[in-house]
Design an enzyme around this catalytic site. Sequence first.
Site, short mmCIF file in Angstrom:
data_model
loop_
_atom_site.label_atom_id
_atom_site.label_comp_id
_atom_site.label_asym_id
_atom_site.label_seq_id
_atom_site.Cartn_x
_atom_site.Cartn_y
_atom_site.Cartn_z
CB CYS A 159 -0.88 -0.01 1.24
SG CYS A 159 -1.90 1.45 1.43
CG HIS A 211 -5.65 -2.37 -1.17
ND1 HIS A 211 -4.59 -3.01 -0.54
CD2 HIS A 211 -5.46 -1.04 -0.97
CE1 HIS A 211 -3.81 -2.08 0.03
NE2 HIS A 211 -4.31 -0.88 -0.23
CD GLU A 212 -6.68 1.31 -3.60
OE1 GLU A 212 -6.75 2.13 -2.66
OE2 GLU A 212 -5.62 0.76 -3.92
CG HIS A 255 -7.39 2.52 1.50
ND1 HIS A 255 -6.60 2.85 2.57
CD2 HIS A 255 -6.57 1.91 0.61
CE1 HIS A 255 -5.34 2.45 2.33
NE2 HIS A 255 -5.31 1.87 1.15
ZN LIG Z 1 -3.72 0.98 0.26
#
Ligand SMILES: [Zn+2]
Length: 138
Positions: free
Chosen positions: A87, A128-129, A132
């Site tokens: 990341c 993954h995003e 976030h």
């Molecule tokens: Zn990330």
Amino acid sequence: MIREIIHDTAMLSIPADPADESDIAVADDLQDTLKANREICVGLAANMIGINKAIIVYTDTDTGEQFEMFNPAILKKSSAYEAEEGCLSLEGTRKAVRYHKILVQWDDRSMESHTRAFFNDTAQIILHETDHCHGILI
Ligand SMILES: [Zn+2]
């Protein structure tokens, strides 16, 4: 505009607020910042550039084209596996459970809703995003 990447995990752990048409400049900055980091990064979320809105950008690793999503939501996921990923906001790599196939609903910058399946690498980046946006780090 290319923005500085946030590394403060306390800030990155705050769930993002919903995004709307007034956040188009944020999406533009995300696109520019991803482009500037494309050698080392395939996706960004708005809180990584210090704006706590649910917007992500990602690179299609087959075509190199960049896409954006406002308010991404994972509707379905199947075929779990353990991935090792990095990341831009964090040091090193970490393990995360990802899914080979996901169904995603999101808004485009005109606030039109879309729903589509994504697979493998692209699914991994979107997961993954989207994490976030919920304040979840690997
Ligand atoms: Zn990330």
